[in-house]
Design an enzyme around this catalytic site. Structure first.
Site, PDB file in Angstrom:
ATOM      1  N   HIS A  37      -1.524  41.741  -7.533  1.00 15.97           N
ATOM      2  CA  HIS A  37      -2.192  40.431  -7.633  1.00 15.97           C
ATOM      3  C   HIS A  37      -3.657  40.552  -8.031  1.00 15.97           C
ATOM      4  O   HIS A  37      -4.278  39.566  -8.388  1.00 15.97           O
ATOM      5  CB  HIS A  37      -2.075  39.687  -6.292  1.00 15.97           C
ATOM      6  CG  HIS A  37      -0.661  39.263  -5.985  1.00 15.97           C
ATOM      7  ND1 HIS A  37      -0.223  37.975  -6.132  1.00 15.97           N
ATOM      8  CD2 HIS A  37       0.414  39.970  -5.583  1.00 15.97           C
ATOM      9  CE1 HIS A  37       1.058  37.900  -5.811  1.00 15.97           C
ATOM     10  NE2 HIS A  37       1.478  39.100  -5.463  1.00 15.97           N
TER      11      HIS A  37
ATOM     12  N   ASP B 201     -11.821  38.879 -11.118  1.00 17.55           N
ATOM     13  CA  ASP B 201     -10.730  38.279 -10.347  1.00 17.55           C
ATOM     14  C   ASP B 201      -9.411  38.576 -11.039  1.00 17.55           C
ATOM     15  O   ASP B 201      -9.331  38.508 -12.265  1.00 17.55           O
ATOM     16  CB  ASP B 201     -10.925  36.755 -10.268  1.00 17.55           C
ATOM     17  CG  ASP B 201     -10.460  36.167  -8.947  1.00 17.55           C
ATOM     18  OD1 ASP B 201      -9.494  36.705  -8.381  1.00 17.55           O
ATOM     19  OD2 ASP B 201     -11.063  35.179  -8.486  1.00 17.55           O
TER      20      ASP B 201
HETATM   21  P1  ADP Z   1      -8.056  34.609  -3.706  1.00 15.57           P
HETATM   22  O1  ADP Z   1      -6.567  34.789  -3.631  1.00 15.57           O
HETATM   23  O2  ADP Z   1      -8.814  35.833  -4.130  1.00 15.57           O
HETATM   24  O3  ADP Z   1      -8.655  34.016  -2.471  1.00 15.57           O
HETATM   25  P2  ADP Z   1      -7.454  32.464  -5.617  1.00 15.57           P
HETATM   26  O4  ADP Z   1      -8.391  31.527  -6.312  1.00 15.57           O
HETATM   27  O5  ADP Z   1      -6.463  33.102  -6.506  1.00 15.57           O
HETATM   28  O6  ADP Z   1      -8.355  33.536  -4.859  1.00 15.57           O
HETATM   29  O7  ADP Z   1      -6.654  31.687  -4.504  1.00 15.57           O
HETATM   30  C1  ADP Z   1      -7.332  31.038  -3.472  1.00 15.57           C
HETATM   31  C2  ADP Z   1      -6.436  30.000  -2.819  1.00 15.57           C
HETATM   32  O8  ADP Z   1      -7.020  29.632  -1.576  1.00 15.57           O
HETATM   33  C3  ADP Z   1      -6.302  28.744  -3.662  1.00 15.57           C
HETATM   34  O9  ADP Z   1      -4.986  28.238  -3.564  1.00 15.57           O
HETATM   35  C4  ADP Z   1      -7.304  27.789  -3.009  1.00 15.57           C
HETATM   36  O10 ADP Z   1      -6.940  26.429  -3.067  1.00 15.57           O
HETATM   37  C5  ADP Z   1      -7.311  28.254  -1.570  1.00 15.57           C
HETATM   38  N1  ADP Z   1      -8.636  28.026  -0.986  1.00 15.57           N
HETATM   39  C6  ADP Z   1      -9.789  28.648  -1.313  1.00 15.57           C
HETATM   40  N2  ADP Z   1     -10.811  28.143  -0.605  1.00 15.57           N
HETATM   41  C7  ADP Z   1     -10.305  27.171   0.172  1.00 15.57           C
HETATM   42  C8  ADP Z   1     -10.847  26.265   1.126  1.00 15.57           C
HETATM   43  N3  ADP Z   1     -12.134  26.244   1.438  1.00 15.57           N
HETATM   44  N4  ADP Z   1     -10.019  25.409   1.736  1.00 15.57           N
HETATM   45  C9  ADP Z   1      -8.704  25.425   1.430  1.00 15.57           C
HETATM   46  N5  ADP Z   1      -8.135  26.230   0.541  1.00 15.57           N
HETATM   47  C10 ADP Z   1      -8.912  27.107  -0.078  1.00 15.57           C
END
Ligand code: ADP
Length: 473
Positions: A159, A367
């Site tokens: 991932h 990322d």
């Molecule tokens: P990572 O897996 O590295 O954290 P991604 O952008 O691929 O980054 O996925 C992050 C996920 O977590 C997304 O689905 C996003 O909506 C969720 N997310 C990130 N920050 C928040 C937050 N503050 N509140 C709710 N969901 C969040």
């Protein structure tokens, strides 16, 4: 269709009263429900100090899927998870050699837990099962299972990014890591750049070659290595966003903004996300474009993560300090430029906030994919879409050609892009958005899951030389 066995560090065991799992878990459990499945991994809990090693996984059944979870000892968790996975593989694979911490104790723990997982999982596997292992915590699992005699089809999906060889070879055991990948039949990466990095590594280290049909021979085993970019539940997310006007949190936020334009950032607090650089870019933007002062608000929603790793605590202080500095410098009695919020927000509210925002700032330094970028696009109003400002170093940049691409290390350049995004005319916003939306609607999370499983199921069964990939001892 064979039964599907999914293995990941954490397992989304359905529990009554908790919110439904995210898009990825929905897609994977959907695939398992259709063909029967087993989802195996760590429970999220630790064993009491004198408990000894777990002898069996704890099982829960739900809608035709068995969830099997294992408690880990504090020591295993420190070495395998906080140590080798999150202090070595995570920073290194995100190109942060400066933050890596390699110890042989942590590496031994990493292999110990992968061996434990193999020992507890092997008895539950039948010869026809297809096994799909997820992410950097579990790279050696197929080699362990093969050493235990499993001849099943096995796939692995990474991932996070797969770095170029000059970075990967900083890992003292890089040769073992790639040898372990060769124990799988299918290896999936997020983007073609990751596949290219893998290919360059294989060529430079002289351990194999690419075949004319695109597969690789590595250490004598044939492996399909391809990009399968992870998607989201695009249509569902778009529908949720369209209905979000009723959400109380969204309504309150809109009221509090008045007629100011909303700029939004949503990320876990992680150094890969470039949050400090982004806040600095916003500060530069306010300096260079004073006419926007008082007319826009930047909302950065950032739940804390991995507090046990010291680099994260340091970053938390840095980002909070920057946020305070900007607000101290630019705030008026009736305007705060930056709202910095350390909490999670429910999916409905998040979708509504994305939709209301004029600009989405997604500027990671590196990322694997970045699902926030895709969620932001999915949530937009087709008649009045916002602008996605996207780091060229996010995996999503290889798909989202309608975004304003930015280099997050170039703070002045990003500041200029914020101004351009806020000023962008409606027609251009619509053009850019519609090409991105079409892309993510077609290549959603269901596509991702289906295409990886098709590749896994169509691959020839593991060839007899599988035994040559020995587990690391
Ligand atoms: P990572 O897996 O590295 O954290 P991604 O952008 O691929 O980054 O996925 C992050 C996920 O977590 C997304 O689905 C996003 O909506 C969720 N997310 C990130 N920050 C928040 C937050 N503050 N509140 C709710 N969901 C969040």
């Amino acid at each position: 269709m064979s039964r599907l066995v999914v293995v990941s560090n954490r397992v989304p065991v359905p529990t009554p009263g908790t919110p439904p799992a995210g898009g990825l878990a929905v897609a994977l459990s959907g695939a398992m429900k259709a063909r029967g499945g087993l989802w195996f991994g760590w429970s999220g809990r630790t064993l009491p100090p004198d408990a000894g090693e777990p002898r069996a996984a704890q099982l829960t059944e739900s809608e035709g899927v068995t969830y099997a979870v294992v408690d880990l000892s504090e020591r295993d968790l420190d070495d395998y998870y906080a140590g080798f996975s999150n202090r070595m593989l995570w920073p290194l694979f995100h190109y942060r050699m400066d933050l890596t911490e390699f110890t042989r104790v942590n590496l031994a723990g990493y292999h110990r837990v992968n061996r434990l997982f193999s020992r507890l999982l092997a008895p539950q596997i039948t010869p026809e099962d297809a096994i799909w292992v997820h992410d950097y915590h579990l790279i050696p699992l197929a080699a362990e299972l093969r050493s235990a005699g499993c001849k099943n089809r096995m796939g692995f999906f990474l991932h996070i990014p797969f770095p170029p060889p000059d970075i990967l070879t900083v890992l003292p055991n890089h040769a073992d890591v790639v040898r372990s990948l060769a124990a799988y039949d299918v290896v999936g990466f997020q983007t073609p750049i990751d596949v290219e990095n893998f290919e360059t590594y294989v060529r430079r280290e002289k351990i194999g070659r690419r075949l004319p049909d695109g597969r690789f021979v590595v250490h004598g085993r044939t492996v399909r290595v391809e990009a399968y970019p992870v998607g989201i539940e695009t249509q569902t997310f778009a529908d949720v966003a369209a209905a979000s006007g009723r959400n109380a949190l969204v309504r309150r936020t809109k009221e509090s903004l008045g007629d100011r334009k909303l700029i939004i950032g949503v990320d876990r607090l992680d150094y890969s996300k470039g949050i400090a650089e982004r806040i600095q870019a916003f500060e530069t933007f306010l300096l260079l474009d004073p006419e926007w002062r008082g007319r826009c608000t930047y909302l950065q929603i950032t739940p804390k993560s991995r507090g046990e790793v010291p680099e994260y605590a340091a970053m938390e202080r840095e980002v909070a300090g920057l946020a305070g500095r900007i607000n101290g410098t630019f705030s008026e009695l009736d305007w705060t430029p930056l709202r910095y919020v350390n909490r999670t927000v429910g999916r409905n509210a998040l979708a509504g906030l994305y939709r209301y925002a004029r600009v989405g700032l997604v500027t990671p330094l590196r990322d694997g994919m970045n699902l926030v970028a895709k969620e932001f696009v999915a949530a937009q109003d087709p008649e009045n879409p916002g602008v996605l400002l996207l780091s060229r170093f996010a995996g999503a940049a290889s798909e989202l050609d309608g975004a304003l691409l930015t280099n997050p290390y170039d703070v002045d350049g990003t500041a200029g892009s914020i101004a351009r995004a806020l000023d962008m005319p409606l027609e251009e916003r619509k053009d850019r958005w519609s090409s991105m939306f079409q892309r993510i609607r077609e290549y959603d999370v269901a596509w991702w899951c289906r295409s990886f499983l098709d590749a896994l199921e169509n691959e020839e069964a593991a060839p007899p030389q599988a035994g040559r990939i020995a587990a690391v001892r």
